[in-house]
Design a protein around this motif. Structure first.
Motif, PDB file in Angstrom:
ATOM      1  N   TYR A   1    -112.657  20.118  36.012  1.00  0.00           N
ATOM      2  CA  TYR A   1    -112.719  19.228  34.845  1.00  0.00           C
ATOM      3  C   TYR A   1    -113.951  19.629  34.041  1.00  0.00           C
ATOM      4  N   PHE A   2    -113.705  20.278  32.907  1.00  0.00           N
ATOM      5  CA  PHE A   2    -114.800  20.801  32.092  1.00  0.00           C
ATOM      6  C   PHE A   2    -115.462  19.698  31.277  1.00  0.00           C
ATOM      7  N   SER A   3    -116.780  19.802  31.155  1.00  0.00           N
ATOM      8  CA  SER A   3    -117.513  19.023  30.163  1.00  0.00           C
ATOM      9  C   SER A   3    -117.063  19.463  28.771  1.00  0.00           C
ATOM     10  N   SER A   4    -117.272  18.624  27.798  1.00  0.00           N
ATOM     11  CA  SER A   4    -116.862  18.971  26.427  1.00  0.00           C
ATOM     12  C   SER A   4    -117.826  19.944  25.752  1.00  0.00           C
ATOM     13  N   TYR A   5    -118.980  20.227  26.374  1.00  0.00           N
ATOM     14  CA  TYR A   5    -119.938  21.157  25.774  1.00  0.00           C
ATOM     15  C   TYR A   5    -119.543  22.594  26.096  1.00  0.00           C
ATOM     16  N   THR A   6    -119.575  23.451  25.066  1.00  0.00           N
ATOM     17  CA  THR A   6    -119.159  24.841  25.210  1.00  0.00           C
ATOM     18  C   THR A   6    -120.264  25.767  24.727  1.00  0.00           C
ATOM     19  N   GLY A   7    -120.630  26.742  25.545  1.00  0.00           N
ATOM     20  CA  GLY A   7    -121.554  27.779  25.116  1.00  0.00           C
ATOM     21  C   GLY A   7    -120.784  29.001  24.646  1.00  0.00           C
ATOM     22  N   VAL A   8    -121.328  29.697  23.665  1.00  0.00           N
ATOM     23  CA  VAL A   8    -120.624  30.830  23.067  1.00  0.00           C
ATOM     24  C   VAL A   8    -121.395  32.116  23.315  1.00  0.00           C
ATOM     25  N   GLY A   9    -120.648  33.160  23.668  1.00  0.00           N
ATOM     26  CA  GLY A   9    -121.215  34.487  23.854  1.00  0.00           C
ATOM     27  C   GLY A   9    -120.727  35.435  22.774  1.00  0.00           C
ATOM     28  N   PRO A  10    -120.917  36.719  22.963  1.00  0.00           N
ATOM     29  CA  PRO A  10    -120.543  37.692  21.925  1.00  0.00           C
ATOM     30  C   PRO A  10    -119.038  37.866  21.809  1.00  0.00           C
ATOM     31  N   GLN A  11    -118.630  38.325  20.648  1.00  0.00           N
ATOM     32  CA  GLN A  11    -117.217  38.605  20.405  1.00  0.00           C
ATOM     33  C   GLN A  11    -116.828  39.892  21.127  1.00  0.00           C
ATOM     34  N   PRO A  12    -115.632  39.951  21.692  1.00  0.00           N
ATOM     35  CA  PRO A  12    -115.201  41.193  22.356  1.00  0.00           C
ATOM     36  C   PRO A  12    -115.184  42.384  21.397  1.00  0.00           C
ATOM     37  N   TYR A  13    -115.380  43.555  21.940  1.00  0.00           N
ATOM     38  CA  TYR A  13    -115.258  44.813  21.202  1.00  0.00           C
ATOM     39  C   TYR A  13    -116.324  44.977  20.118  1.00  0.00           C
ATOM     40  N   THR A  14    -117.481  44.340  20.280  1.00  0.00           N
ATOM     41  CA  THR A  14    -118.552  44.494  19.296  1.00  0.00           C
ATOM     42  C   THR A  14    -119.753  45.219  19.895  1.00  0.00           C
ATOM     43  N   ASP A  15    -119.559  45.860  21.030  1.00  0.00           N
ATOM     44  CA  ASP A  15    -120.616  46.627  21.683  1.00  0.00           C
ATOM     45  C   ASP A  15    -121.809  45.756  22.082  1.00  0.00           C
ATOM     46  N   GLU A  16    -121.562  44.471  22.288  1.00  0.00           N
ATOM     47  CA  GLU A  16    -122.617  43.617  22.796  1.00  0.00           C
ATOM     48  C   GLU A  16    -122.748  43.844  24.303  1.00  0.00           C
ATOM     49  N   LYS A  17    -123.644  43.124  24.950  1.00  0.00           N
ATOM     50  CA  LYS A  17    -124.026  43.458  26.313  1.00  0.00           C
ATOM     51  C   LYS A  17    -123.124  42.833  27.380  1.00  0.00           C
TER      52      LYS A  17
END
Length: 484
Positions: free
Chosen positions: A274-290
């Motif tokens: 059961y997920f909390s409603s808070y969401t963290g965001v990471g890099p977009q796929p295929y953008t050469d991020e880490k």
């Protein structure tokens, strides 16, 4: 003999006809002339901005002047360029028109009808009118009006237009509002509105209902209680519904794009989360991020984070790796209750606030690092007054957090661990919304009858340096910026 009689009868008939033709005709002596109306105008405009006031002052000439006491007026409008049946709206019943034009953008016919009371005869004047969209850009403010949803837009000029949702969607009701959001999917833009058990998509320009949630899924969930919607990058939308995660992945491939069924929790747990409603965001796929951490979520059952992998067209929830030696904490096992989380002063930096039985903690998570756990801090060690906070939002530019405690807004400085009151909310007003937008902090309040929105400008040190107050709202529950 017969001939004489015949001739006499004919003469008598002719005499009677002649005499009757000389009688006076009184059959039309009670006919009264009618009041004939001529309508002309030089004041009407060809176009008006949506929700602007339109003023038209036509000239009326009467063959038998009776004035306002003998005439009935009606102004109405209907759409010319709609393929579907569109209702006629009655605007006013006055001699001159002076009304706000609260219809969706389009090509309309404005109709002026004047009826003579004595005869019942009506006369008409028609005007072509273009209604131009004025809501291309501004803040959308979602409001709760006794359990019903409405919305206001605040334009860049600080002009507010209230009730735009109910005015433009007269036949639709959305109960118990939760969230308003906008998306831009490869140039295709939409507005999304979520209630406690329903959700709809609005046409981006006209702000009218397009679809509802029943058409968004390959299989519509049996229970629909949305908690959080977010576009986490160009092609990925996520929706937390009743604690479970649905993802919508779209690329350049053809075919329908819909939300997938519930994504299973890693480790073979299936829907046992059961997920909390808070969401963290990471890099977009295929953008050469880490990292592949497209987004991450907190499970309130296992009390740890998992992440959404966006590195393929088959999305999945994945467990974080074990922490590196000397790491600040284990993303898989926090063991605390998540109270709030918000983006910090870097794109993928997230400030998460946790609590145990007596203390609250700040955990900082950078989703663009292989080991995202970058800091852990006991907040109540130096700022015990924050132990009873009710809302928080992070600065987008400074290592600072704004907390609401007992109707006072506190500024918490992360490096020093110190907190101080920077704004007292007026007595009688309850804060219903708190969000930092970059250069501003938006504070929505409710006094039991009216909502207010305070927009505080942030100084270079994080203080509030001036304020703009907007009034006339319901209870403010959500906001988002609608770009042009």
């Amino acid at each position: 003999m017969k001939l004489s009689i015949y001739n006499w009868s004919g003469a008598l008939l002719l005499l009677m006809l002649t005499l009757s033709g000389c009688l006076k005709d009184n059959s039309n002596k009670d006919v009264k002339p009618i009041n004939e109306i001529t309508i002309s105008d030089t004041t009407a405009v060809a176009a008006v901005l949506q929700f602007d006031t339109l003023t038209v002052k036509p000239d009326i000439k009467e063959s038998i002047p009776v004035g306002d006491k003998g005439l009935v007026y009606e102004w109405s409008i209907h759409q010319n360029d709609s393929e579907d049946a569109y209702p006629v709206y009655i605007l006013d019943s006055t001699r001159y028109l002076h009304q706000s034009i609260r219809v969706k953008p389009g090509i309309y016919r404005l109709i002026y009808k004047v009826t003579v009371k004595a005869s019942g005869v009506s006369y008409f004047k028609f005007f072509d009118l273009k209604v131009i969209n004025r809501f291309s850009e501004g803040w959308l403010v979602m409001e709760d009006l006794a359990g019903k949803t409405d919305m206001t837009i605040i334009l860049g000029t600080d002009t507010s237009f209230h009730h735009i949702f109910t005015e433009l969607n007269k036949d639709y009701v959305l109960n118990n509002p939760l969230q308003v959001a906008t998306t831009n999917h490869y140039g295709e833009k939409s507005v999304w509105m979520f209630g406690a058990d329903n959700a709809i998509e609005l046409e981006y320009t006209q702000m009218t209902k397009l679809t509802d949630y029943t058409s968004w899924f390959w299989e519509t969930p049996a229970v629909f209680h949305p908690q959080k919607f977010r576009q986490i990058n160009t092609g990925v939308y996520i929706l937390i519904n009743n604690g479970l995660l649905h993802a919508r992945f779209a690329g350049g491939f053809p075919g329908d794009v819909k939300y997938l069924n519930t994504l299973p929790f890693p480790g073979g747990k299936g829907d046992d989360y059961y997920f909390s409603s808070y969401t963290g965001v990471g890099p977009q796929p295929y953008t050469d991020e880490k990292t592949p951490y497209t987004a991450f979520f907190y499970d309130t059952k296992s009390k740890g984070f998992v992440y959404l992998s966006g590195a393929s067209l088959i999305p999945s929830l994945v467990a974080f790796s074990a922490p590196q030696a000397g790491g600040y904490f284990d993303m898989r096992n926090i063991g605390l209750d998540l109270l709030a989380m918000d983006q910090g002063n870097a794109p993928y930096l997230n400030n998460a606030i946790f609590k145990d039985n007596s203390n609250i903690y700040l955990y900082q998570i950078d989703a663009n690092r292989s080991d995202p756990a970058i800091a852990k801090k006991l907040i109540t060690g130096d700022a015990p007054e924050l132990s009873t906070f009710s809302k928080m939002t992070s600065s987008r530019k400074l290592q600072q957090i704004y907390f609401l405690v007992n109707n006072n807004i506190h500024l918490y400085d992360i490096p020093s661990g110190k907190a101080r009151v920077i704004k007292a909310i007026p007595a009688g007003e309850q804060v219903t919304y708190l969000q930092c937008t970059g250069n501003d902090v938006m504070v929505g309040t409710w006094n039991g009858t009216e909502g207010k929105l305070y927009r505080y400008k942030i100084s270079p040190l994080g203080d509030f340096q001036d304020v703009k107050v907007f009034t006339g709202f319901g209870k403010i529950v959500s906001m988002t910026y609608k770009a042009a």
